[in-house]
Design a protein around this motif. Structure first.
Motif, PDB file in Angstrom:
ATOM      1  N   ASN A  42       0.819  -1.215   0.000  1.00 27.82           N
ATOM      2  CA  ASN A  42       0.000   0.000   0.000  1.00 27.82           C
ATOM      3  C   ASN A  42       0.850   1.261   0.000  1.00 27.82           C
ATOM      4  OD1 ASN A  42      -3.011  -0.665   0.184  1.00 27.82           O
ATOM      5  ND2 ASN A  42      -2.062  -2.114   1.573  1.00 27.82           N
ATOM      6  N   LEU A  43       1.788   1.342   0.922  1.00 28.21           N
ATOM      7  CA  LEU A  43       2.602   2.555   1.027  1.00 28.21           C
ATOM      8  C   LEU A  43       3.520   2.729  -0.183  1.00 28.21           C
ATOM      9  CD1 LEU A  43       3.465   2.461   4.823  1.00 28.21           C
ATOM     10  CD2 LEU A  43       1.747   3.875   3.678  1.00 28.21           C
ATOM     11  N   VAL A  44       4.240   1.673  -0.535  1.00 23.49           N
ATOM     12  CA  VAL A  44       5.133   1.773  -1.689  1.00 23.49           C
ATOM     13  C   VAL A  44       4.324   1.946  -2.971  1.00 23.49           C
ATOM     14  CG1 VAL A  44       6.921   0.579  -3.043  1.00 23.49           C
ATOM     15  CG2 VAL A  44       6.980   0.509  -0.545  1.00 23.49           C
ATOM     16  N   GLY A  45       3.162   1.324  -3.025  1.00 25.51           N
ATOM     17  CA  GLY A  45       2.300   1.510  -4.196  1.00 25.51           C
ATOM     18  C   GLY A  45       1.911   2.962  -4.402  1.00 25.51           C
ATOM     19  N   VAL A  46       1.549   3.649  -3.335  1.00 27.92           N
ATOM     20  CA  VAL A  46       1.194   5.072  -3.440  1.00 27.92           C
ATOM     21  C   VAL A  46       2.417   5.898  -3.829  1.00 27.92           C
ATOM     22  CG1 VAL A  46       0.436   7.089  -2.116  1.00 27.92           C
ATOM     23  CG2 VAL A  46      -0.795   4.934  -1.893  1.00 27.92           C
ATOM     24  N   VAL A  47       3.558   5.600  -3.224  1.00 33.36           N
ATOM     25  CA  VAL A  47       4.793   6.321  -3.576  1.00 33.36           C
ATOM     26  C   VAL A  47       5.127   6.104  -5.054  1.00 33.36           C
ATOM     27  CG1 VAL A  47       7.293   6.390  -3.188  1.00 33.36           C
ATOM     28  CG2 VAL A  47       5.728   6.337  -1.232  1.00 33.36           C
ATOM     29  N   MET A  48       5.019   4.874  -5.521  1.00 33.21           N
ATOM     30  CA  MET A  48       5.322   4.574  -6.921  1.00 33.21           C
ATOM     31  C   MET A  48       4.330   5.238  -7.872  1.00 33.21           C
ATOM     32  SD  MET A  48       8.078   2.820  -7.300  1.00 33.21           S
ATOM     33  CE  MET A  48       8.813   3.796  -6.010  1.00 33.21           C
ATOM     34  N   PHE A  49       3.088   5.353  -7.446  1.00 32.45           N
ATOM     35  CA  PHE A  49       2.105   6.068  -8.258  1.00 32.45           C
ATOM     36  C   PHE A  49       2.557   7.500  -8.496  1.00 32.45           C
ATOM     37  CE2 PHE A  49      -1.479   9.049  -8.241  1.00 32.45           C
ATOM     38  CZ  PHE A  49      -2.062   8.705  -9.455  1.00 32.45           C
ATOM     39  N   PHE A  50       2.957   8.169  -7.413  1.00 31.68           N
ATOM     40  CA  PHE A  50       3.399   9.551  -7.558  1.00 31.68           C
ATOM     41  C   PHE A  50       4.732   9.650  -8.297  1.00 31.68           C
ATOM     42  CE2 PHE A  50       0.166  10.226  -4.289  1.00 31.68           C
ATOM     43  CZ  PHE A  50      -0.528  11.268  -4.890  1.00 31.68           C
ATOM     44  N   ALA A  51       5.602   8.662  -8.145  1.00 28.92           N
ATOM     45  CA  ALA A  51       6.850   8.635  -8.916  1.00 28.92           C
ATOM     46  C   ALA A  51       6.549   8.480 -10.402  1.00 28.92           C
ATOM     47  CB  ALA A  51       7.751   7.503  -8.431  1.00 28.92           C
TER      48      ALA A  51
END
Length: 124
Positions: A107-116
């Motif tokens: 969840n957390l890395v997924g959101v970060v990767m979305f913004f990346a």
């Protein structure tokens, strides 16, 4: 080759089911919140749990049938259900720390990767 064809057919059915259910719910409730996606994810978790229990306890499903149902149909209907199945299995096996790590990281890395990804796309 037959297994790949079965997965492709089931994937098509899962994708069409997702599109239909999400569209129906979104039309019914409006576009202010992703009700359609939420409904698909929650429904997918219910279906995945139910089918998994049947596959474990009542049905003797071979590899191709499991691939058709879980990889093809459920994979195209919602990958969220796969995430929940795997996390649930960790919990059932008493692997609470791994389950928590799985939930947090995805969840957390997924959101970060979305913004990346957004940043990379806008930078082009």
């Amino acid at each position: 080759m037959q297994k790949l064809l079965l997965i492709a057919v089931a994937g098509g059915l899962g994708a069409l089911s997702r599109y239909s259910l999400a569209g129906f719910v979104q039309k019914a409730f409006g576009s202010g919140f992703p009700y359609g996606t939420m409904t698909v994810n929650i429904t997918g978790c219910l279906i995945a749990g139910f089918l998994w229990a049947l596959a474990e306890n009542r049905l003797n499903l071979g590899g191709e049938a499991r691939a058709f149902v879980f990889v093809g149909f459920m994979g195209a209907f919602t990958t969220f259900s796969t995430f929940i199945l795997e996390t649930g299995e960790l919990m059932r096996n008493g692997e609470w720390m791994l389950a928590g790590v799985n939930m947090a990281v995805q969840n957390l890395v997924g959101v970060v990767m979305f913004f990346a990804g957004l940043a990379a796309g806008y930078a082009l």
